[in-house]
Motif scaffolding. Sequence first.
Motif, PDB file in Angstrom:
ATOM      1  N   LEU A  88       7.907  -3.947  -9.854  1.00  0.00           N
ATOM      2  CA  LEU A  88       6.887  -3.636  -8.851  1.00  0.00           C
ATOM      3  C   LEU A  88       5.957  -2.622  -9.507  1.00  0.00           C
ATOM      4  O   LEU A  88       6.215  -1.437  -9.480  1.00  0.00           O
ATOM      5  CB  LEU A  88       7.515  -3.044  -7.582  1.00  0.00           C
ATOM      6  CG  LEU A  88       8.257  -4.022  -6.694  1.00  0.00           C
ATOM      7  CD1 LEU A  88       9.025  -3.271  -5.620  1.00  0.00           C
ATOM      8  CD2 LEU A  88       7.292  -4.998  -6.047  1.00  0.00           C
ATOM      9  N   PRO A  89       4.889  -3.068 -10.143  1.00  0.00           N
ATOM     10  CA  PRO A  89       4.151  -2.213 -11.059  1.00  0.00           C
ATOM     11  C   PRO A  89       3.593  -0.953 -10.435  1.00  0.00           C
ATOM     12  O   PRO A  89       3.643   0.107 -11.027  1.00  0.00           O
ATOM     13  CB  PRO A  89       3.017  -3.128 -11.546  1.00  0.00           C
ATOM     14  CG  PRO A  89       2.877  -4.148 -10.481  1.00  0.00           C
ATOM     15  CD  PRO A  89       4.275  -4.367  -9.965  1.00  0.00           C
ATOM     16  N   ALA A  90       3.065  -1.065  -9.236  1.00  0.00           N
ATOM     17  CA  ALA A  90       2.414   0.107  -8.664  1.00  0.00           C
ATOM     18  C   ALA A  90       3.395   1.168  -8.244  1.00  0.00           C
ATOM     19  O   ALA A  90       3.038   2.315  -8.028  1.00  0.00           O
ATOM     20  CB  ALA A  90       1.578  -0.319  -7.455  1.00  0.00           C
ATOM     21  N   SER A  91       4.648   0.790  -8.159  1.00  0.00           N
ATOM     22  CA  SER A  91       5.628   1.716  -7.626  1.00  0.00           C
ATOM     23  C   SER A  91       6.358   2.498  -8.701  1.00  0.00           C
ATOM     24  O   SER A  91       7.189   3.328  -8.411  1.00  0.00           O
ATOM     25  CB  SER A  91       6.657   0.936  -6.800  1.00  0.00           C
ATOM     26  OG  SER A  91       7.324   0.018  -7.612  1.00  0.00           O
ATOM     27  N   THR A  92       6.069   2.199  -9.959  1.00  0.00           N
ATOM     28  CA  THR A  92       6.782   2.896 -11.011  1.00  0.00           C
ATOM     29  C   THR A  92       5.833   3.460 -12.049  1.00  0.00           C
ATOM     30  O   THR A  92       5.881   3.126 -13.219  1.00  0.00           O
ATOM     31  CB  THR A  92       7.777   1.949 -11.707  1.00  0.00           C
ATOM     32  OG1 THR A  92       7.047   0.800 -12.172  1.00  0.00           O
ATOM     33  CG2 THR A  92       8.859   1.502 -10.773  1.00  0.00           C
ATOM     34  N   PRO A  93       4.916   4.300 -11.640  1.00  0.00           N
ATOM     35  CA  PRO A  93       3.948   4.826 -12.590  1.00  0.00           C
ATOM     36  C   PRO A  93       4.619   5.735 -13.605  1.00  0.00           C
ATOM     37  O   PRO A  93       5.488   6.524 -13.262  1.00  0.00           O
ATOM     38  CB  PRO A  93       2.973   5.619 -11.710  1.00  0.00           C
ATOM     39  CG  PRO A  93       3.784   6.017 -10.526  1.00  0.00           C
ATOM     40  CD  PRO A  93       4.750   4.906 -10.301  1.00  0.00           C
ATOM     41  N   PRO A  94       4.252   5.615 -14.877  1.00  0.00           N
ATOM     42  CA  PRO A  94       4.848   6.472 -15.878  1.00  0.00           C
ATOM     43  C   PRO A  94       4.267   7.870 -15.830  1.00  0.00           C
ATOM     44  O   PRO A  94       3.165   8.081 -15.352  1.00  0.00           O
ATOM     45  CB  PRO A  94       4.439   5.781 -17.198  1.00  0.00           C
ATOM     46  CG  PRO A  94       3.127   5.136 -16.867  1.00  0.00           C
ATOM     47  CD  PRO A  94       3.206   4.732 -15.427  1.00  0.00           C
ATOM     48  N   GLU A  95       5.007   8.801 -16.355  1.00  0.00           N
ATOM     49  CA  GLU A  95       4.461  10.146 -16.508  1.00  0.00           C
ATOM     50  C   GLU A  95       3.504  10.151 -17.688  1.00  0.00           C
ATOM     51  O   GLU A  95       3.761   9.535 -18.714  1.00  0.00           O
ATOM     52  CB  GLU A  95       5.602  11.135 -16.778  1.00  0.00           C
ATOM     53  CG  GLU A  95       6.571  11.255 -15.607  1.00  0.00           C
ATOM     54  CD  GLU A  95       7.682  12.236 -15.945  1.00  0.00           C
ATOM     55  OE1 GLU A  95       7.539  12.964 -16.939  1.00  0.00           O
ATOM     56  OE2 GLU A  95       8.670  12.272 -15.227  1.00  0.00           O
ATOM     57  N   VAL A 141       0.842  -1.204   0.000  1.00  0.00           N
ATOM     58  CA  VAL A 141       0.000   0.000   0.000  1.00  0.00           C
ATOM     59  C   VAL A 141       0.875   1.252   0.000  1.00  0.00           C
ATOM     60  O   VAL A 141       0.614   2.224  -0.728  1.00  0.00           O
ATOM     61  CB  VAL A 141      -0.946  -0.009   1.213  1.00  0.00           C
ATOM     62  CG1 VAL A 141      -1.656   1.330   1.346  1.00  0.00           C
ATOM     63  CG2 VAL A 141      -1.964  -1.133   1.079  1.00  0.00           C
ATOM     64  N   LEU A 142       1.931   1.243   0.797  1.00  0.00           N
ATOM     65  CA  LEU A 142       2.846   2.390   0.822  1.00  0.00           C
ATOM     66  C   LEU A 142       3.498   2.595  -0.541  1.00  0.00           C
ATOM     67  O   LEU A 142       3.646   3.732  -1.012  1.00  0.00           O
ATOM     68  CB  LEU A 142       3.914   2.179   1.892  1.00  0.00           C
ATOM     69  CG  LEU A 142       3.477   2.415   3.338  1.00  0.00           C
ATOM     70  CD1 LEU A 142       4.548   1.927   4.301  1.00  0.00           C
ATOM     71  CD2 LEU A 142       3.188   3.892   3.578  1.00  0.00           C
ATOM     72  N   LEU A 143       3.903   1.500  -1.184  1.00  0.00           N
ATOM     73  CA  LEU A 143       4.505   1.608  -2.514  1.00  0.00           C
ATOM     74  C   LEU A 143       3.528   2.214  -3.513  1.00  0.00           C
ATOM     75  O   LEU A 143       3.888   3.090  -4.312  1.00  0.00           O
ATOM     76  CB  LEU A 143       4.951   0.229  -2.993  1.00  0.00           C
ATOM     77  CG  LEU A 143       6.262  -0.305  -2.415  1.00  0.00           C
ATOM     78  CD1 LEU A 143       6.398  -1.797  -2.696  1.00  0.00           C
ATOM     79  CD2 LEU A 143       7.444   0.443  -3.005  1.00  0.00           C
ATOM     80  N   ALA A 144       2.279   1.740  -3.462  1.00  0.00           N
ATOM     81  CA  ALA A 144       1.277   2.235  -4.410  1.00  0.00           C
ATOM     82  C   ALA A 144       0.952   3.702  -4.174  1.00  0.00           C
ATOM     83  O   ALA A 144       0.789   4.488  -5.111  1.00  0.00           O
ATOM     84  CB  ALA A 144       0.011   1.384  -4.311  1.00  0.00           C
ATOM     85  N   ALA A 145       0.853   4.082  -2.891  1.00  0.00           N
ATOM     86  CA  ALA A 145       0.412   5.439  -2.562  1.00  0.00           C
ATOM     87  C   ALA A 145       1.535   6.464  -2.615  1.00  0.00           C
ATOM     88  O   ALA A 145       1.297   7.641  -2.916  1.00  0.00           O
ATOM     89  CB  ALA A 145      -0.219   5.445  -1.165  1.00  0.00           C
ATOM     90  N   GLY A 146       2.750   6.049  -2.327  1.00  0.00           N
ATOM     91  CA  GLY A 146       3.821   7.022  -2.151  1.00  0.00           C
ATOM     92  C   GLY A 146       4.864   7.108  -3.228  1.00  0.00           C
ATOM     93  O   GLY A 146       5.666   8.057  -3.245  1.00  0.00           O
ATOM     94  N   GLY A 186      10.825   2.809   3.445  1.00  0.00           N
ATOM     95  CA  GLY A 186      12.155   2.904   2.854  1.00  0.00           C
ATOM     96  C   GLY A 186      12.169   2.464   1.410  1.00  0.00           C
ATOM     97  O   GLY A 186      12.777   3.103   0.545  1.00  0.00           O
ATOM     98  N   LEU A 187      11.464   1.362   1.120  1.00  0.00           N
ATOM     99  CA  LEU A 187      11.410   0.871  -0.256  1.00  0.00           C
ATOM    100  C   LEU A 187      10.686   1.863  -1.162  1.00  0.00           C
ATOM    101  O   LEU A 187      11.047   2.027  -2.339  1.00  0.00           O
ATOM    102  CB  LEU A 187      10.699  -0.485  -0.272  1.00  0.00           C
ATOM    103  CG  LEU A 187      11.004  -1.411  -1.452  1.00  0.00           C
ATOM    104  CD1 LEU A 187      12.466  -1.777  -1.495  1.00  0.00           C
ATOM    105  CD2 LEU A 187      10.146  -2.669  -1.360  1.00  0.00           C
ATOM    106  N   THR A 188       9.678   2.529  -0.631  1.00  0.00           N
ATOM    107  CA  THR A 188       8.940   3.534  -1.399  1.00  0.00           C
ATOM    108  C   THR A 188       9.858   4.671  -1.846  1.00  0.00           C
ATOM    109  O   THR A 188       9.720   5.196  -2.963  1.00  0.00           O
ATOM    110  CB  THR A 188       7.783   4.098  -0.559  1.00  0.00           C
ATOM    111  OG1 THR A 188       6.906   3.026  -0.214  1.00  0.00           O
ATOM    112  CG2 THR A 188       7.009   5.160  -1.320  1.00  0.00           C
ATOM    113  N   LEU A 189      10.794   5.051  -0.992  1.00  0.00           N
ATOM    114  CA  LEU A 189      11.749   6.105  -1.362  1.00  0.00           C
ATOM    115  C   LEU A 189      12.717   5.654  -2.448  1.00  0.00           C
ATOM    116  O   LEU A 189      13.347   6.487  -3.103  1.00  0.00           O
ATOM    117  CB  LEU A 189      12.542   6.544  -0.132  1.00  0.00           C
ATOM    118  CG  LEU A 189      11.806   7.415   0.885  1.00  0.00           C
ATOM    119  CD1 LEU A 189      12.669   7.602   2.132  1.00  0.00           C
ATOM    120  CD2 LEU A 189      11.447   8.760   0.272  1.00  0.00           C
TER     121      LEU A 189
END
Length: 493
Positions: free
Chosen positions: A483-490, A322-327, A381-384
């Motif tokens: 990690l798909p949710a963590s790398t959204p494209p512009e 959830v943190l990865l997806a949101a942050g 930490g992983l989100t950063l």
Amino acid sequence: MTAPAPALRTGTAAGRGTLLAATLASGMVFLDATVVNVALPRLGAELRATVAGLQWTINGYLLMLAAFVLLGGALGDRFGRRRVFLLGVVWFAGASLLCGLAQGTGWLIAARFLQGAGGALLTPGSLSVLQASFHPDDRGKAIGIWAGLSGVSTALGPLLGGWLIDTLSWRWIFFINLPLAVAVVLAALRWVPESRDEAASRGGGRRFDVTGALLGALGLGGVTYALIDAPARGVRSLPVLLALLVGVVAAVAFVLVERRRGDAAMLPTGLFTSRLFSALNVFTVVVYAALGGFTFFLAVYLQNVVGWSAMLTGLATVPMTVLLAAGSSRAGALSARIGPRLPLTVGPVVAAVGLLLLRRVGPGASYWVDVLPGVVLFGAGLTLVVAPLTASVLAAVADRYAGVASGFNNAASRAGGLLAVAALPLLVGLSGSGYEQKAQLTDAFRGAMLWCAGLLLAGAAMAALLIHRPEREAPPAQPCPSLPASTPPERRR
């Protein structure tokens, strides 16, 4: 150039159907990546697997995916992206059926190798059909939807998988792929347009680097076999030393072959003239090794020592996803403003603190008091790290190499997890049926968390010393699907 395909819009039936096919297909892969760890204690007990058997259950899949994912993308460019995508879906589903029917550890491991090969065709295909099929104005939106929905499947996967394991059997985490695959095939045949790289189809484009892919697989496989077999046979035994020698020789041969092939290589060695690209990928291996080791040990430990159900074990890591997806989009924006060095330095340190907190978890532990704080810190930490890392990798190379750079970084992340799962049990003295012995598993878990925290701190030191702001911005719409949710494209404007 790419063969023209209908320029789909996200608001049309064909656009929605194409998104459905791509999202369900990638969801199968991401579900497998998050659920199999949760199933390890149950399948290990039923199949009487050793620690080595559990390691190969994870690593057989990762090995094939890491070694052949770039080749899978090239096959789609040559023979048609939809065709290879569908082949990957059917292959993956067939291998999933074999996994679910497994009557022994050897059978399951062989099926996992096959499943990884199917994943290597499917993983690049799910993104490439979106890239090739949608109108440029809608492409970023389509990939953003794919990333978001894939992130939802990643978050819900452990819960669904844990429920299936507790209610039915661990076998159903594989059987569930069959109806999903049927839905993907029907949607793809109905709505996904075919596309290919015309230059590659005529033979004028980049040739297949099968030799490079095989040498890469042999190099990773040899080293992995040596690390996994060493506890049972001994570090100095002939099979272990021979496997290690084969792995090292294959890795050296891989480098020589890729250098000789130049730009025609699966992995053009010219990419590594960028010191930033090289440093970022070493950083990727180190950080994802910590992630792979953490998820492997945590799932087994929470069930066999703490005494949790599979569903509760699956729930334990949901806050991280959830943190990865949101942050991650905010972390990516922060990195764009201040550069990647600070996020890539601070992130691993925060994650390492989370792992050190988890070392205190023991029998009768409270989720809210003992487990959640460590998982949240690790996830923060992983989100950063993830979005700034992906953007920096793409910005470190020329635009024409964006696809291969993204694919290699994806493979590097999987290779990191592969090597960690192979090496950590050896380093912490866990072998045989030790994962079923509470005292031995407790010592191993606490040692593994210490090693993983050390890897993260090493990554932080590397980022502080070697990573700087790229000279150019990353091209849009080229996310790495690790990690798909963590790398959204512009989105394109």
